[in-house]
Design a protein around this motif. Structure first.
Motif, PDB file in Angstrom:
ATOM      1  N   GLU A  86     -14.272  -5.389  21.043  1.00 23.50           N
ATOM      2  CA  GLU A  86     -13.263  -4.563  21.778  1.00 23.50           C
ATOM      3  C   GLU A  86     -13.289  -4.508  23.438  1.00 23.50           C
ATOM      4  OE1 GLU A  86     -11.548  -1.105  19.575  1.00 23.50           O
ATOM      5  OE2 GLU A  86     -13.415  -1.162  18.742  1.00 23.50           O
ATOM      6  N   MET A  87     -12.577  -4.630  24.269  1.00 18.84           N
ATOM      7  CA  MET A  87     -12.780  -4.645  25.609  1.00 18.84           C
ATOM      8  C   MET A  87     -11.638  -3.712  26.160  1.00 18.84           C
ATOM      9  SD  MET A  87     -14.009  -7.358  28.276  1.00 18.84           S
ATOM     10  CE  MET A  87     -13.140  -8.597  28.009  1.00 18.84           C
ATOM     11  N   LEU A  88     -12.254  -2.681  26.844  1.00 21.14           N
ATOM     12  CA  LEU A  88     -11.463  -1.752  27.687  1.00 21.14           C
ATOM     13  C   LEU A  88     -11.153  -2.330  29.033  1.00 21.14           C
ATOM     14  CD1 LEU A  88     -13.418   1.513  26.466  1.00 21.14           C
ATOM     15  CD2 LEU A  88     -10.792   1.091  26.055  1.00 21.14           C
ATOM     16  N   TRP A 183     -18.675 -14.370  39.070  1.00 15.21           N
ATOM     17  CA  TRP A 183     -17.502 -14.999  39.093  1.00 15.21           C
ATOM     18  C   TRP A 183     -16.588 -14.884  37.758  1.00 15.21           C
ATOM     19  CZ3 TRP A 183     -15.186 -16.422  43.801  1.00 15.21           C
ATOM     20  CH2 TRP A 183     -14.080 -17.206  43.853  1.00 15.21           C
ATOM     21  N   TRP A 184     -15.496 -14.495  37.660  1.00 17.14           N
ATOM     22  CA  TRP A 184     -14.826 -14.533  36.648  1.00 17.14           C
ATOM     23  C   TRP A 184     -13.330 -15.337  36.562  1.00 17.14           C
ATOM     24  CZ3 TRP A 184     -16.218 -13.204  31.855  1.00 17.14           C
ATOM     25  CH2 TRP A 184     -15.213 -13.087  30.891  1.00 17.14           C
ATOM     26  N   GLY A 185     -13.247 -16.045  35.356  1.00 18.18           N
ATOM     27  CA  GLY A 185     -12.026 -16.599  35.158  1.00 18.18           C
ATOM     28  C   GLY A 185     -12.151 -18.205  35.849  1.00 18.18           C
ATOM     29  N   TRP A 225     -20.072  -2.868  32.486  1.00 18.39           N
ATOM     30  CA  TRP A 225     -18.510  -2.689  32.937  1.00 18.39           C
ATOM     31  C   TRP A 225     -18.597  -3.939  34.175  1.00 18.39           C
ATOM     32  CZ3 TRP A 225     -15.873   2.328  34.710  1.00 18.39           C
ATOM     33  CH2 TRP A 225     -14.397   1.957  34.766  1.00 18.39           C
ATOM     34  N   ASN A 226     -17.577  -4.587  34.315  1.00 21.26           N
ATOM     35  CA  ASN A 226     -17.361  -5.500  35.449  1.00 21.26           C
ATOM     36  C   ASN A 226     -15.793  -5.381  35.796  1.00 21.26           C
ATOM     37  OD1 ASN A 226     -15.485  -7.119  34.072  1.00 21.26           O
ATOM     38  ND2 ASN A 226     -17.099  -8.418  33.119  1.00 21.26           N
ATOM     39  N   ASN A 227     -15.965  -5.452  37.310  1.00 12.34           N
ATOM     40  CA  ASN A 227     -14.799  -5.291  37.979  1.00 12.34           C
ATOM     41  C   ASN A 227     -14.317  -6.466  38.578  1.00 12.34           C
ATOM     42  OD1 ASN A 227     -14.930  -2.697  37.480  1.00 12.34           O
ATOM     43  ND2 ASN A 227     -14.446  -1.714  39.168  1.00 12.34           N
ATOM     44  N   VAL A 248      -6.942  -6.558  40.234  1.00 14.29           N
ATOM     45  CA  VAL A 248      -8.217  -6.116  39.570  1.00 14.29           C
ATOM     46  C   VAL A 248      -8.016  -6.088  38.156  1.00 14.29           C
ATOM     47  CG1 VAL A 248      -9.764  -4.347  39.332  1.00 14.29           C
ATOM     48  CG2 VAL A 248      -8.606  -4.588  41.433  1.00 14.29           C
ATOM     49  N   ASP A 249      -9.129  -7.007  37.558  1.00 10.99           N
ATOM     50  CA  ASP A 249      -9.370  -6.820  36.081  1.00 10.99           C
ATOM     51  C   ASP A 249     -10.607  -6.508  35.657  1.00 10.99           C
ATOM     52  OD1 ASP A 249     -10.539  -8.007  33.690  1.00 10.99           O
ATOM     53  OD2 ASP A 249      -9.962 -10.012  34.108  1.00 10.99           O
ATOM     54  N   THR A 250     -10.926  -5.350  35.104  1.00  6.59           N
ATOM     55  CA  THR A 250     -12.014  -4.878  34.526  1.00  6.59           C
ATOM     56  C   THR A 250     -12.194  -4.872  33.207  1.00  6.59           C
ATOM     57  OG1 THR A 250     -11.675  -2.264  34.180  1.00  6.59           O
ATOM     58  CG2 THR A 250     -11.661  -2.953  36.295  1.00  6.59           C
TER      59      THR A 250
HETATM   60  N1  GLY Z   1     -13.079  -8.234  33.019  1.00  4.94           N
HETATM   61  C1  GLY Z   1     -13.416  -9.549  32.879  1.00  4.94           C
HETATM   62  C2  GLY Z   1     -14.143  -9.464  31.578  1.00  4.94           C
HETATM   63  O1  GLY Z   1     -15.082  -9.093  31.176  1.00  4.94           O
HETATM   64  O2  GLY Z   1     -13.305 -10.362  30.401  1.00  4.94           O
END
Ligand code: GLY
Length: 608
Positions: A86-88, A183-185, A225-227, A248-250
């Motif tokens: 699960e991801m908050l 880097w994300w996405g 956690w990551n932002n 912002v996507d955390t």
């Molecule tokens: N917020 C990016 C991830 O961990 O999915």
């Protein structure tokens, strides 16, 4: 002790106070993206809103998203890896950015959860030729550490050890790292993405070396956690352009954070998994941390996926569920669980998860029955298959070769052993398997579905039952109908066939009108009523091209391809199988036409 429920609630309350709207988790099966099998991160369901569409709940969102990641499935069995988690997340959709997001993360971790800031370490994006180092985030973090009287030196990104800005003798606190880490996405090949800043918790054990720092996988620094500062759009040609809005996507993993906060070092100790593990232990005769964890993890994932409407099969998501269940069954036999056990473990999953995901309550009977059916089916062949495998091992061990593709295929076809399971078993005997040979054999015997040939083979193998065969032929007729009614620009972008329905993705820029839908329906039904022969010829790829066959001219098809022809309506490269005549397939109906992704539409259709 903190529970998953308490963590979720604290998180929701915290962000609600910061004017975020709480939205429910989306399904594990992506509704609008044919390119991925599962929701692997919170961003998937939100991509349209990250790109600028207005979200009905506003610009500030908070949620907990169900996620499945099977990329690391071979690592499940250690203390940290899970396939379901699960991801908050808190989300700014073109609203706040770094100077709000980072201090809120600090406030939540330090003030709400009571984490000692001295144990927090930070990574940021080190920059490249297109995107500068994230100095803005560094400054914000340094300000926060300073207020807590903690010096926050920045490690030199090239050495990981020396620092730009630190007191002598201090360990750096902030680590600029590259694309691999920070880097994300995007979620698919294109789309929103950006640099991120990650928060690590030092669990206090010794590092693996002097160079050990956040980002190292030895377990000293655990990411909690990551932002992600999502301000770029990756385009088809691989370049980046600024997004219309800054987002912002955390992401905070619930199981992992609960584990860390409780001072544990294994995610299976978190309260949403421990009862599942306990159930496995209660049923087992022998102890094996690895097998117990694999069983608990896989049954948990499979239960969550089945609850979202997937059934075990040889196709796409269904094949992943099948692999998870069958691997769990094999490991169960290894630790002395000889009776039917899957649904007992699944019940433990349902009980612990249904508070947060009420759909589990509604789908309980279906989940239990799918597990029972799959376990019965596999149990019938498992023993004989294991015997056959043993014989192969002695044969191959003598010859010191990989287990050949034909045998691996036989284990798959006759005994229901997923390729990955055979590979794992071979590995236990220091043997490899001839995967190429397996695929060749598979191609010869069955259909390699079109979706699979487009790169999703790992997801699923084609289903061969009578009804799905009819749907395969229907798919050819429908593609012909779409090209007739909408134009020759229409190309198939994916398909997903079950015995109940056909889902079909195709390129077309607009919504289809009601008239167009009727025309395609009529085209297919006329073809069915006309009772055409479905002819199959083998030819090489060049000949197929000359004959204007449609399909993916991909080397994966091999030199020789099968071309299926239906009257003068359709000519397609395809592995089959297809019906011999179109006559008694039933009445074709398009149930739904909807967007799938940019420039791609999706049709759901049935034969009645
Ligand atoms: N917020 C990016 C991830 O961990 O999915």
């Amino acid at each position: 002790m903190i529970t998953a429920k308490e963590l979720r609630e604290k998180y929701f309350e915290f962000f609600k106070k910061k004017e975020h709207a709480l939205i429910p988790s989306a399904s594990l099966v992506p509704e609008n993206d044919p390119t991925i099998l599962f929701t692997t991160a919170g961003m998937h369901p939100l991509v349209p809103y990250l790109m600028g569409q207005k979200h009905p709940s506003g610009k500030r969102i908070v949620n907990v998203q169900k996620c499945v990641r099977t990329g690391d499935i071979d690592d499940v069995g250690d203390t940290m890896h899970l396939t379901f988690f699960e991801m908050l997340g808190n989300w700014s959709l073109g609203d706040y950015f770094k100077k709000e997001s980072i201090p809120w993360s600090w406030e939540f971790l330090v003030d709400e959860l009571g984490i000692d800031p001295g144990k927090l370490y930070i990574t940021v994006y080190e920059g490249d030729e297109n995107v500068p180092r994230d100095d803005e985030s560094i400054k914000i973090w340094q300000g926060l550490f300073k207020k807590a009287s903690i010096s926050a030196g920045v490690a030199d990104s090239s050495s990981g050890g020396s620092m730009d800005d630190k007191l002598p003798g201090d360990m750096p606190r902030i680590f600029p790292l590259g694309r691999e880490d920070n880097w994300w996405g995007p979620a698919g090949k294109t789309g929103p993405c950006g640099p991120d800043s990650e928060m690590f918790y030092d669990v206090g054990k010794d590092g693996c070396s002097d160079a050990c720092c956040p980002g190292c996988s030895c377990g000293k620094y655990v990411e909690i956690w990551n932002n992600v500062f999502m301000e770029y759009n990756k385009k088809e040609d691989g370049t980046y352009e600024p997004l219309a809005q800054k987002n912002v996507d955390t992401g905070m993993g619930v199981e992992r954070t609960v584990t860390i906060l409780n001072g544990e070092d294994c995610v299976f100790e978190s309260d949403t998994i421990r009862p599942v593990l306990d159930k496995v232990r209660e049923l087992a005769d022998q102890k094996s941390d690895e097998s117990e964890r694999i069983i608990a993890d896989h049954i948990r994932s499979a239960a969550m996926i089945i609850s979202d409407g997937v059934v075990p099969s040889n196709l796409d998501q269904g094949y992943v569920v099948r692999k998870l269940i069958r691997r769990a069954i094999r490991h169960a036999r290894l630790i002395g669980i000889s009776d039917m056990f899957c649904s007992k473990v699944a019940l433990a999953v349902i009980n612990i998860m249904r508070g947060q995901y009420p759909e589990l309550k509604d789908n309980k009977d279906q989940i239990i029955s799918e597990f029972d059916q799959e376990e019965e089916k596999f149990t019938k062949t498992l023993k004989k298959g294991l015997k056959k495998f043993k014989d192969l091992v002695s044969k191959e061990a003598m010859s010191d070769q990989a287990i050949n593709g034909k045998d691996v295929f036989d284990l798959f076809q006759t005994y229901g052993f997923p390729l990955e399971m055979t590979r794992e078993m071979a590995d236990e005997h220091d043997l490899s398997v001839d995967e190429k040979g397996f695929y060749e054999e598979f191609n010869k015997h069955q259909e390699l579905s079109r979706t699979a040939t487009q790169g999703r083979f790992k997801g699923g193998l084609a289903d061969n039952s009578e009804q799905t065969t009819k749907y395969h032929t229907t798919a050819h007729l429908m593609l012909a109908g779409l090209r007739e009614v909408l134009g020759k620009h229409v190309q198939q972008k994916g398909s997903n066939i079950t015995a109940e329905r056909l889902r079909f993705d195709f390129s077309h820029p607009q919504k289809m009108t009601d008239n167009q839908i009727c025309d395609v329906q009529d085209f297919v039904n006329d073809a069915i009523v006309s009772d055409y022969d479905v002819e199959c010829e083998e030819m090489n790829v060049d000949e197929a091209k000359e004959k204007h066959a449609v399909g993916v001219f991909d080397s994966k098809y091999g030199d020789k391809v099968k071309v299926y022809t239906i009257g003068n309506l359709s000519k397609e490269i395809c592995g089959g199988p297809h019906v011999e005549r179109t006559g008694d397939m039933g009445e074709f109906k398009i149930i739904k036409e909807q967007p799938a992704s940019a420039g791609v539409r999706r049709i759901r259709a049935v034969l009645e």
